[in-house]
Design a protein around this motif. Structure first.
Motif, PDB file in Angstrom:
ATOM      1  N   LEU A   1       0.840  -1.195   0.000  1.00 27.20           N
ATOM      2  CA  LEU A   1       0.000   0.000   0.000  1.00 27.20           C
ATOM      3  C   LEU A   1       0.870   1.237   0.000  1.00 27.20           C
ATOM      4  O   LEU A   1       1.984   1.233   0.534  1.00 27.20           O
ATOM      5  CB  LEU A   1      -0.906   0.018   1.250  1.00 27.20           C
ATOM      6  N   GLU A   2       0.353   2.288  -0.592  1.00 26.22           N
ATOM      7  CA  GLU A   2       1.035   3.575  -0.492  1.00 26.22           C
ATOM      8  C   GLU A   2       0.983   4.049   0.961  1.00 26.22           C
ATOM      9  O   GLU A   2       0.159   3.601   1.754  1.00 26.22           O
ATOM     10  CB  GLU A   2       0.357   4.597  -1.408  1.00 26.22           C
TER      11      GLU A   2
ATOM     12  N   PHE B   1      -5.523   2.413   6.479  1.00 22.47           N
ATOM     13  CA  PHE B   1      -5.847   1.020   6.785  1.00 22.47           C
ATOM     14  C   PHE B   1      -5.574   0.709   8.258  1.00 22.47           C
ATOM     15  O   PHE B   1      -6.397   0.099   8.948  1.00 22.47           O
ATOM     16  CB  PHE B   1      -5.023   0.098   5.883  1.00 22.47           C
ATOM     17  N   GLY B   2      -4.423   1.127   8.750  1.00 17.12           N
ATOM     18  CA  GLY B   2      -4.064   0.879  10.142  1.00 17.12           C
ATOM     19  C   GLY B   2      -5.028   1.551  11.103  1.00 17.12           C
ATOM     20  O   GLY B   2      -5.464   0.944  12.100  1.00 17.12           O
TER      21      GLY B   2
ATOM     22  N   SER C   1      12.766   4.264   6.905  1.00 12.87           N
ATOM     23  CA  SER C   1      12.465   5.574   7.465  1.00 12.87           C
ATOM     24  C   SER C   1      11.655   5.443   8.749  1.00 12.87           C
ATOM     25  O   SER C   1      10.965   4.446   8.971  1.00 12.87           O
ATOM     26  CB  SER C   1      11.669   6.408   6.457  1.00 12.87           C
ATOM     27  N   ALA C   2      11.739   6.465   9.592  1.00 12.81           N
ATOM     28  CA  ALA C   2      10.990   6.465  10.843  1.00 12.81           C
ATOM     29  C   ALA C   2       9.489   6.436  10.584  1.00 12.81           C
ATOM     30  O   ALA C   2       8.730   5.793  11.321  1.00 12.81           O
ATOM     31  CB  ALA C   2      11.363   7.682  11.675  1.00 12.81           C
ATOM     32  N   MET C   3       9.030   7.114   9.538  1.00  8.82           N
ATOM     33  CA  MET C   3       7.607   7.128   9.219  1.00  8.82           C
ATOM     34  C   MET C   3       7.109   5.732   8.855  1.00  8.82           C
ATOM     35  O   MET C   3       6.022   5.313   9.270  1.00  8.82           O
ATOM     36  CB  MET C   3       7.330   8.092   8.072  1.00  8.82           C
ATOM     37  N   SER C   4       7.928   4.977   8.103  1.00  7.69           N
ATOM     38  CA  SER C   4       7.538   3.616   7.736  1.00  7.69           C
ATOM     39  C   SER C   4       7.424   2.729   8.973  1.00  7.69           C
ATOM     40  O   SER C   4       6.495   1.921   9.097  1.00  7.69           O
ATOM     41  CB  SER C   4       8.546   3.026   6.753  1.00  7.69           C
ATOM     42  N   VAL C   5       8.374   2.881   9.888  1.00  8.03           N
ATOM     43  CA  VAL C   5       8.306   2.128  11.141  1.00  8.03           C
ATOM     44  C   VAL C   5       7.010   2.462  11.874  1.00  8.03           C
ATOM     45  O   VAL C   5       6.301   1.577  12.365  1.00  8.03           O
ATOM     46  CB  VAL C   5       9.517   2.447  12.043  1.00  8.03           C
TER      47      VAL C   5
END
Length: 680
Positions: free
Chosen positions: A17-18, A25-26, A405-409
């Motif tokens: 997902l983007e 979604f989360g 990246s921190a955002m992805s985490v």
């Protein structure tokens, strides 16, 4: 049903997902689960929350393995895979815990035959080694008060200390006294020696500080007559005294006891899979089944769990009824608490090494997984220590052991962690508040590491250590520096990481700011946990020779002038009472008066010395005959309703409230350590 939804679950787990879509979604999954968990209260909802948690965890790990392992330096490669291994362990234990507690069994009373001639004979074993007689005598007298035909009940005091005073008490009380010339195999050897010298159809075992209620056999024995393959019926270990964590943080009765999760949730879940453990005390065992496996297991220092495993391999059934029918003393000092947990961890590692439940015959899949969960659960020291030091890799050394990246985490890890809290809260809240497991695990992790690893290499290493009860007293408040040393070291390392990260990465603007803040939040969480663990090492003053049970019982005071004054107890112990008089009434200290304590319509009258006068009396019990001691135990400790009425009624709080309370303990308890505060 599971097979039907697996393809859809795989799509949910693996579909890319983007960033904005993953966030949406989360949030959607977490919000729906939170609302459903709060509004509905059924087992189906629990299962849905478990599946949602497992799905979000699986999605996180799919992303974790495919997107975060692109290391460029050898040190990052090593540390990165160590962190991943720690995460895999945590998720494995979480998933096994879900499996274990998916459908708990709620057993109720099975009525015994009306004809008492059909009731079996029972031997009660009370093993002791170095505990004081004041502790053991109460258990003996309570065992004599158990409702069971006298011609079908025999009580054995198993004294591995070979003490003359214990022998005399046994004679005075009218119970069997057994000892032996050697102490091989510790408690297990003591019990096996008694098995050879007794002949009851069943054996009830109580640790010498676990006081049974009079209804113990009435509650448990009916199941053996219903299920002829049943070998063990276990009841909860209930503690009427606070453990050192509860006492030193002053949360006794406010936060569920550590053991309540196991006896309130895990054992009922194990029962569904026919894997509820024998826990060494407060249980009934079938003698013929014990004979079939050669008696109590002696190969490891956790003889109870190993005995249960052997019985399961032989095809016997194991049962658990979640109604406290005995109560005992918790560990009295942090040092004793740590040593007890070291023995448990070593023993479970020994079983995993020499009698691994994944291998060998006789076990069903559910049993293998339940036994393995109990054993693997004690290996948490390695991953726990990794989590406590991992953020310093980036904050101090700049090593990127999480290649993303921190955002992805944030957008992948947060739904996984949030759903684990939601599902865990739904399953455990009655018996364990959120985040408190972190306290127990962090406190013990440095001490369990070496014993567990050594037991895996050499399972014969280490000796059985008796947890002494009823002997520890603290004349004043004190800080146990030796026991706190590992916590101090870990706290210092995290504080260095916090300071270095703020100064070097934020103030001097070195490194990625988002990654820095992510690691700083991680470190702050570690510091909150470690600070709370540090304050547990501040042992509170304890001068009472016997713990008090807070309980209101009807009482009567018979005054010398012939008048009767009705009152109620506030608490009691084997040595004294606290008595609340009606408003406006007071009595002076120094007198000896007759007090009547009631159990229903039954009353016992005994002389008490008034040590503290006023409207609330402090009463001390004088020297009593064995017969009077037994009467006192019957109306206090061995009451059938004593412990069951308090079971499972803990204050329930949501995870956010629980974390706020934890923060309060971490940030406010420093006042107790202030040198300006006078310690009394």
């Amino acid at each position: 049903m599971l097979a039907a939804v697996l393809p859809f679950l795989f799509l949910i787990i693996a579909i890319p997902l983007e960033e904005n879509d993953q966030i949406a979604f989360g949030i959607a999954i977490c919000l729906v689960s939170l609302i459903v968990g709060r509004v509905f209260n059924s087992r189906l909802i629990v299962i849905i929350l478990i599946l949602s948690s497992v799905t979000m965890t699986a999605r996180y790990f799919y992303w974790r393995v495919t997107s975060t392992l692109g290391f460029t330096q050898p040190i990052e490669y090593v540390l990165g895979f160590l962190l991943l291994s720690a995460e895999i362990y945590g998720v494995t234990i979480m998933s096994l815990g879900y499996f274990q507690s998916i459908w708990p069994v709620k057993r109720t009373l099975v009525k015994l035959p009306d004809n008492e001639a059909l009731w079996p004979t029972v031997d009660i074993f009370i093993p002791t080694y170095n505990e004081p007689l004041s502790i053991v005598s109460t258990t003996i007298l309570a065992a004599q008060s158990i409702d069971w035909p006298l011609n079908k009940l025999n009580i054995y005091l198993l004294d591995d200390g070979n003490r003359e005073s214990f022998k005399k008490f046994a004679q005075d009380a009218g119970v069997h006294y057994l000892t032996r010339t050697e102490n091989t195999h510790a408690k297990a050897g003591n019990l096996n020696a008694a098995l050879k010298r007794s002949k009851g159809d069943y054996v009830a075992i109580f640790d010498c500080d676990h006081i049974p209620t009079r209804s113990f056999l009435q509650m448990t024995m009916g199941w053996f007559l219903k299920d002829h393959k049943l070998a063990v019926m276990q009841t909860p270990h209930y503690f009427f005294s606070p453990d050192p964590i509860e006492r030193n943080l002053k949360v006794h009765g406010h936060i569920p006891n550590e053991g309540e999760l196991f006896y309130g949730v895990v054992q009922e879940g194990n029962d569904y899979w026919n894997a509820s453990f024998f826990c060494g005390s407060c249980a009934v065992l079938k003698r013929s089944a014990l004979n079939d496996i050669g008696g109590i297991a002696v190969e490891t220092v956790t003889e109870d769990a190993h005995t249960a495993l052997k019985l399961s391999r032989k095809g016997y059934n194991l049962g658990y009824i979640s109604v406290p029918q005995a109560a005992g003393l918790a560990t009295e000092s942090l040092n004793a608490h740590v040593n007890q947990r070291i023995r448990w961890a070593r023993g479970m590692a020994q079983i995993f090494r020499i009698d691994n439940p994944f291998f060998g015959r006789g076990l069903k899949l559910g049993q293998r997984l339940c036994y393995a969960t109990a054993m693997l659960g004690f290996f948490y020291s390695v991953p726990r220590l990794i989590f406590l030091i991992a953020p310093m890799a980036y904050l101090i050394f700049g090593w990127e052991i999480y290649q993303t990246s921190a955002m992805s985490v944030f957008i992948y890890a947060l739904p996984h962690l949030f759903m684990a809290q939601v599902a865990g809260h739904k399953i455990q809240n009655q018996f364990r508040h959120s985040f408190w497991g972190e306290i127990y695990d962090t406190l013990l992790a440095p001490y369990l590491l070496l014993p567990v690893l050594v037991a895996m290499i050499n399972p014969k290493a280490g000796n059985f250590g008796v947890t002494r009860k009823g002997v520890t007293r603290f004349e004043k408040n004190h800080f146990d520096f030796p026991i706190a040393a590992p916590t101090l070291a870990l706290l210092g390392f995290n504080l260095i990481g916090l300071g270095f990260g703020i100064f070097h990465n934020v103030y001097l603007e070195h490194g990625n700011l988002q990654t820095t803040f992510l690691n700083l939040f991680w470190v702050i969480f570690n510091i909150v946990i470690l600070l709370t663990c540090l304050y547990i090492a501040y042992e509170s003053k304890e001068l009472r020779s016997t713990p008090r049970v807070e309980m209101e019982l009807p009482a009567a005071i018979y005054l010398p002038n012939g008048k009767t004054l009705y009152a109620s107890t506030r608490d009691f112990s084997s040595k004294g009472f606290s008595l609340q008089l009606p408003p406006g009434y007071e009595l002076k200290a120094g007198k000896t008066i007759e007090i009547g304590i009631f159990r229903g319509v039954e009353e016992i009258r005994l002389p008490f010395e008034v040590k503290t006068g006023g409207n609330i009396l402090g009463l001390q019990i004088g020297d009593l005959s064995v017969q009077d001691q037994r009467k006192l135990v019957e109306v206090t400790f061995s009451r059938a309703d004593n412990w069951a009425q308090n079971w499972g009624i803990n204050r329930q709080v949501n995870p956010l409230t629980s974390f706020k309370e934890l923060m309060g303990h971490a940030l406010l308890n420093h006042r107790r350590l202030s040198p300006s505060k006078k310690l009394k």
